[in-house]
Design a protein around this motif. Structure first.
Motif, PDB file in Angstrom:
ATOM      1  N   SER A  42       0.841  -1.197   0.000  1.00  8.54           N
ATOM      2  CA  SER A  42       0.000   0.000   0.000  1.00  8.54           C
ATOM      3  C   SER A  42       0.875   1.244   0.000  1.00  8.54           C
ATOM      4  O   SER A  42       2.040   1.215   0.415  1.00  8.54           O
ATOM      5  CB  SER A  42      -0.911   0.003   1.231  1.00  8.54           C
ATOM      6  N   THR A  43       0.307   2.340  -0.456  1.00 10.15           N
ATOM      7  CA  THR A  43       1.010   3.621  -0.434  1.00 10.15           C
ATOM      8  C   THR A  43       0.130   4.661   0.251  1.00 10.15           C
ATOM      9  O   THR A  43      -1.069   4.468   0.442  1.00 10.15           O
ATOM     10  CB  THR A  43       1.373   4.075  -1.853  1.00 10.15           C
ATOM     11  N   GLY A  44       0.760   5.782   0.614  1.00 14.55           N
ATOM     12  CA  GLY A  44       0.048   6.823   1.342  1.00 14.55           C
ATOM     13  C   GLY A  44       0.079   6.621   2.843  1.00 14.55           C
ATOM     14  O   GLY A  44      -0.641   7.297   3.581  1.00 14.55           O
ATOM     15  N   ILE A  45       0.910   5.665   3.308  1.00 14.93           N
ATOM     16  CA  ILE A  45       1.116   5.434   4.748  1.00 14.93           C
ATOM     17  C   ILE A  45       2.621   5.540   4.983  1.00 14.93           C
ATOM     18  O   ILE A  45       3.331   4.531   5.099  1.00 14.93           O
ATOM     19  CB  ILE A  45       0.580   4.048   5.176  1.00 14.93           C
ATOM     20  N   PRO A  46       3.162   6.759   5.027  1.00 13.67           N
ATOM     21  CA  PRO A  46       4.618   6.916   5.018  1.00 13.67           C
ATOM     22  C   PRO A  46       5.310   6.584   6.329  1.00 13.67           C
ATOM     23  O   PRO A  46       6.515   6.287   6.332  1.00 13.67           O
ATOM     24  CB  PRO A  46       4.804   8.392   4.674  1.00 13.67           C
ATOM     25  N   TYR A  47       4.571   6.624   7.445  1.00 10.85           N
ATOM     26  CA  TYR A  47       5.204   6.362   8.741  1.00 10.85           C
ATOM     27  C   TYR A  47       4.316   5.454   9.593  1.00 10.85           C
ATOM     28  O   TYR A  47       3.106   5.646   9.689  1.00 10.85           O
ATOM     29  CB  TYR A  47       5.454   7.668   9.501  1.00 10.85           C
ATOM     30  N   VAL A  48       4.948   4.472  10.198  1.00 11.28           N
ATOM     31  CA  VAL A  48       4.295   3.594  11.162  1.00 11.28           C
ATOM     32  C   VAL A  48       5.230   3.432  12.346  1.00 11.28           C
ATOM     33  O   VAL A  48       6.427   3.150  12.170  1.00 11.28           O
ATOM     34  CB  VAL A  48       3.943   2.221  10.552  1.00 11.28           C
ATOM     35  N   VAL A  49       4.690   3.598  13.540  1.00 10.69           N
ATOM     36  CA  VAL A  49       5.468   3.532  14.775  1.00 10.69           C
ATOM     37  C   VAL A  49       4.989   2.337  15.592  1.00 10.69           C
ATOM     38  O   VAL A  49       3.780   2.164  15.789  1.00 10.69           O
ATOM     39  CB  VAL A  49       5.315   4.838  15.586  1.00 10.69           C
ATOM     40  N   VAL A  50       5.914   1.508  16.033  1.00 17.59           N
ATOM     41  CA  VAL A  50       5.595   0.351  16.866  1.00 17.59           C
ATOM     42  C   VAL A  50       6.348   0.489  18.179  1.00 17.59           C
ATOM     43  O   VAL A  50       7.590   0.520  18.190  1.00 17.59           O
ATOM     44  CB  VAL A  50       5.960  -0.971  16.171  1.00 17.59           C
ATOM     45  N   ASN A  51       5.604   0.609  19.279  1.00 15.25           N
ATOM     46  CA  ASN A  51       6.205   0.778  20.601  1.00 15.25           C
ATOM     47  C   ASN A  51       7.273   1.873  20.610  1.00 15.25           C
ATOM     48  O   ASN A  51       8.343   1.728  21.204  1.00 15.25           O
ATOM     49  CB  ASN A  51       6.790  -0.552  21.081  1.00 15.25           C
ATOM     50  N   GLY A  52       6.938   2.980  19.947  1.00 16.19           N
ATOM     51  CA  GLY A  52       7.804   4.151  19.962  1.00 16.19           C
ATOM     52  C   GLY A  52       8.919   4.147  18.943  1.00 16.19           C
ATOM     53  O   GLY A  52       9.639   5.141  18.825  1.00 16.19           O
ATOM     54  N   GLN A  53       9.080   3.061  18.187  1.00 13.51           N
ATOM     55  CA  GLN A  53      10.147   2.993  17.184  1.00 13.51           C
ATOM     56  C   GLN A  53       9.556   3.132  15.783  1.00 13.51           C
ATOM     57  O   GLN A  53       8.524   2.532  15.471  1.00 13.51           O
ATOM     58  CB  GLN A  53      10.916   1.681  17.303  1.00 13.51           C
ATOM     59  N   VAL A  54      10.221   3.900  14.961  1.00 15.12           N
ATOM     60  CA  VAL A  54       9.739   4.163  13.613  1.00 15.12           C
ATOM     61  C   VAL A  54      10.076   2.955  12.741  1.00 15.12           C
ATOM     62  O   VAL A  54      11.226   2.761  12.341  1.00 15.12           O
ATOM     63  CB  VAL A  54      10.334   5.449  13.034  1.00 15.12           C
ATOM     64  N   VAL A  55       9.076   2.152  12.460  1.00 19.78           N
ATOM     65  CA  VAL A  55       9.273   0.909  11.710  1.00 19.78           C
ATOM     66  C   VAL A  55       9.075   1.123  10.213  1.00 19.78           C
ATOM     67  O   VAL A  55       9.735   0.469   9.403  1.00 19.78           O
ATOM     68  CB  VAL A  55       8.346  -0.194  12.261  1.00 19.78           C
ATOM     69  N   VAL A  56       8.138   1.998   9.841  1.00 26.68           N
ATOM     70  CA  VAL A  56       8.046   2.444   8.450  1.00 26.68           C
ATOM     71  C   VAL A  56       8.484   3.902   8.441  1.00 26.68           C
ATOM     72  O   VAL A  56       7.841   4.761   9.056  1.00 26.68           O
ATOM     73  CB  VAL A  56       6.619   2.300   7.887  1.00 26.68           C
ATOM     74  N   ASP A  57       9.590   4.153   7.777  1.00 23.64           N
ATOM     75  CA  ASP A  57      10.222   5.468   7.799  1.00 23.64           C
ATOM     76  C   ASP A  57      10.272   6.003   6.376  1.00 23.64           C
ATOM     77  O   ASP A  57      11.045   5.515   5.552  1.00 23.64           O
ATOM     78  CB  ASP A  57      11.633   5.359   8.375  1.00 23.64           C
ATOM     79  N   ASP A  58       9.415   6.961   6.081  1.00 25.78           N
ATOM     80  CA  ASP A  58       9.304   7.508   4.726  1.00 25.78           C
ATOM     81  C   ASP A  58       9.057   6.372   3.730  1.00 25.78           C
ATOM     82  O   ASP A  58       9.686   6.281   2.681  1.00 25.78           O
ATOM     83  CB  ASP A  58      10.551   8.303   4.356  1.00 25.78           C
ATOM     84  N   SER A  59       8.132   5.469   4.112  1.00 27.65           N
ATOM     85  CA  SER A  59       7.665   4.329   3.301  1.00 27.65           C
ATOM     86  C   SER A  59       8.700   3.223   3.142  1.00 27.65           C
ATOM     87  O   SER A  59       8.508   2.325   2.312  1.00 27.65           O
ATOM     88  CB  SER A  59       7.174   4.797   1.921  1.00 27.65           C
ATOM     89  N   VAL A  60       9.745   3.237   3.932  1.00 27.94           N
ATOM     90  CA  VAL A  60      10.746   2.169   3.916  1.00 27.94           C
ATOM     91  C   VAL A  60      10.672   1.412   5.237  1.00 27.94           C
ATOM     92  O   VAL A  60      10.749   2.020   6.312  1.00 27.94           O
ATOM     93  CB  VAL A  60      12.173   2.726   3.701  1.00 27.94           C
ATOM     94  N   VAL A  61      10.545   0.084   5.178  1.00 26.89           N
ATOM     95  CA  VAL A  61      10.407  -0.730   6.389  1.00 26.89           C
ATOM     96  C   VAL A  61      11.771  -0.961   7.011  1.00 26.89           C
ATOM     97  O   VAL A  61      12.731  -1.345   6.335  1.00 26.89           O
ATOM     98  CB  VAL A  61       9.739  -2.084   6.074  1.00 26.89           C
ATOM     99  N   GLN A  62      11.849  -0.727   8.319  1.00 26.89           N
ATOM    100  CA  GLN A  62      13.076  -0.931   9.081  1.00 26.89           C
ATOM    101  C   GLN A  62      12.984  -2.259   9.834  1.00 26.89           C
ATOM    102  O   GLN A  62      12.062  -2.457  10.625  1.00 26.89           O
ATOM    103  CB  GLN A  62      13.273   0.218  10.077  1.00 26.89           C
ATOM    104  N   ASN A  63      13.904  -3.147   9.604  1.00 27.36           N
ATOM    105  CA  ASN A  63      13.876  -4.477  10.233  1.00 27.36           C
ATOM    106  C   ASN A  63      14.530  -4.390  11.611  1.00 27.36           C
ATOM    107  O   ASN A  63      15.673  -4.799  11.812  1.00 27.36           O
ATOM    108  CB  ASN A  63      14.596  -5.492   9.349  1.00 27.36           C
TER     109      ASN A  63
END
Length: 515
Positions: A481-502
């Motif tokens: 999906s697009t249009g969801i540029p940031y997702v935070v899990v327990n205070g950590q930025v897991v989706v950062d400018d639409s890039v997933v951080q492992n």
């Protein structure tokens, strides 16, 4: 006061930030439209996060080690999905791109649950959890096979299916019940969230067995979940299956989640939802669920795909497609697969948009993706295994598009159709799922909300552009999906400018371990 004391106070005041009591945060989400379904809060505000929790929501400017400018975006609770079979890093990667911070497998569950939690401990970038799989207990007891506890279709379960498994062919025998109950109780003691009954896949199981096992849910104060019997709109129908499970839950006084109502009830969707509403009005704690797709994921040898499916579901063989290739079936190919490859994954086009719209608009019905495992195939469509990894490119794994785009599709439906409000849609994807579990799993009391004191599970999306991109086509069903540029899990930025951080941001969602 001594001169030394005066000097110390002066030094201390010089060390304070501008505004003597200003606080600096680990993370600030600034200028976003903050929407909290529980309280109805809906305003542009700044959100301050420390140590994994929301500690301030204010219209005043605040500072942080990192600031995300959410101007023009909605700041919502992280989405909670109780119907996730895509329990892999690749599956999780697609989920967080779809705004999901907590994808749990409550429909089928795991067995043993200990294996599931041990596998994800310290390495999941989303919150993770599972029910105890009633089907897993039956496989272990009746077929002598122990699923590995981590994946939906384990080698043991696959072998049992190929061999004409007793778990799905043996009718109710009171002599089996004690061992099955004992096996499930052991897994509840390992912290399983509740008990899962996907009995649509093994309809021979006796109602007395379900009643006996559900007594464990009452004993341990956990909910049950069910994919009811009978995917049909003629007798025996999905309506009958819902009636059975409502009775079992009521007699044991346990909470219940009923998965994908339109998928089972088809043309009886309204009547099934009315039945659930009546149960709720009479004091039962029960919620329904739906996903916004007209086609479902299945496999060849599922009970409801047996000959006669045309009358039961109002479809033809050509309404089934091979999940790996998109090729429609013929009657002859269906018969061949039943004999030679009964575990082959399929897509079946059974639902009409009116069934989906009925469920979406109905209060007390939540969203669940039913995202399936992602399959890697060769160029001829032959399955190579569930081997999609974090580094698998988008579009290179095959499965059901709902595992990639359910929540963005819901938000797109809100924008394009306007029949359900944005707040209500967010509630169905966050607060209402949390509310269902919070009396049983305390961790859910602080999720599904954007409030001071809540866990900082947050989804940030652009309401004007958010969209699903996954389609039924091979090569497109695992597009994010697009249009969801940031997702935070327990205070950590897991989706950062639409890039997933492992990064290991997720925590286990489970009940306490018994001694």
């Amino acid at each position: 006061m001594s001169k030394n004391s005066t000097a110390l106070l002066l030094l201390a005041s010089l060390a304070l930030p501008t505004g003597a009591f200003a606080q600096s945060f680990d993370l600030v989400i600034a200028n976003g439209r903050v929407m909290d379904p529980e309280t109805g809060f809906d305003a542009v505000a700044n959100v301050g996060i420390n140590n994994g929790f929301i500690t301030e929501i204010t219209d005043q400017e605040i500072a942080g080690a990192r600031v995300i400018d959410a101007s023009g975006h909605v700041v919502a609770p992280g989405f909670i999905d109780y119907h996730s079979h895509a329990q892999s890093e690749f599956g999780h990667k697609l989920y967080v791109r779809d705004g999901v911070t907590t994808p749990l497998d409550l429909e089928v569950g795991a067995f043993p649950v200990k294996n599931f939690y041990e596998y994800w401990d310290g390495k999941s970038f989303v919150n993770y959890g599972t029910n105890v799989a009633h089907v897993g207990a039956r496989v272990a007891v009746l077929d002598g096979q122990e699923p590995d506890g981590r994946v939906l279709y384990s080698p043991a379960l696959g072998a049992a299916m190929q061999d004409g498994a007793k778990f799905k062919t043996k009718t109710f025998d009171p002599l089996d019940e004690g061992a099955i109950i004992e096996a499930i109780e052991a897994e509840l003691k390992q912290g399983g969230i509740g008990i899962a009954y996907p009995i649509g896949y093994y309809t021979v199981v006796g109602s007395p067995e379900l009643m006996g096992v559900t007594s464990l849910a009452a004993k341990y104060d956990v909910p049950i979940t069910t994919h009811v019997r009978y995917l049909a709109q003629i007798p025996p129908s999905g309506f009958m299956g819902i009636t059975e499970m409502l009775t079992i839950a009521r007699e044991n006084d346990v909470a219940m989640l009923m998965h994908h109502i339109p998928s089972n009830c088809l043309g009886l969707t309204k009547q099934c939802l009315d039945l659930i509403d009546s149960a709720r009005a009479n004091g039962q704690k029960v919620v329904g669920e739906f996903y916004p797709y007209q086609y479902a994921g299945t496999y060849v040898d599922a009970d409801y795909n047996a000959p006669g499916f045309e009358a039961r579901m109002g479809i033809q063989a050509s309404d089934y497609k091979l999940a790996a290739t998109g090729e429609p079936l013929t009657n002859e190919e269906f018969d061949r697969l039943r004999k030679e490859a009964p575990g082959t994954d399929l897509l079946m086009y059974t639902m009409k948009q009116e069934y989906i719209d009925e469920a979406f608009a109905r209060p007390g019905v939540i969203v669940g993706s039913d995202g399936m495992p992602w399959i890697i195939t060769d160029d001829d469509g032959n399955k190579l295994g569930f081997t999609a990894t974090f580094d698998t490119p988008y579009g290179k794994a095959n499965g059901h598009a709902r595992g990639a785009g359910t929540h963005a599709k819901i938000l797109r439906m809100v924008r394009e159709e306007g029949t359900v409000s944005l707040m209500d849609a967010i509630s169905k994807m966050s607060y209402e799922p949390a509310l269902f579990l919070e009396d049983h799993v305390p961790q859910m009391k602080i999720r599904g909300r954007v409030q001071e004191g809540s866990a900082a599970d947050i989804t940030i999306f652009d309401p004007e552009t958010v969209t699903d991109n996954s389609t039924p086509k091979i090569g497109e069903n695992s597009l994010p999906s697009t249009g969801i540029p940031y997702v935070v899990v327990n205070g950590q930025v897991v989706v950062d400018d639409s890039v997933v951080q492992n990064i290991p941001a997720g925590v286990a969602i489970r009940n306490a371990l018994a001694n």
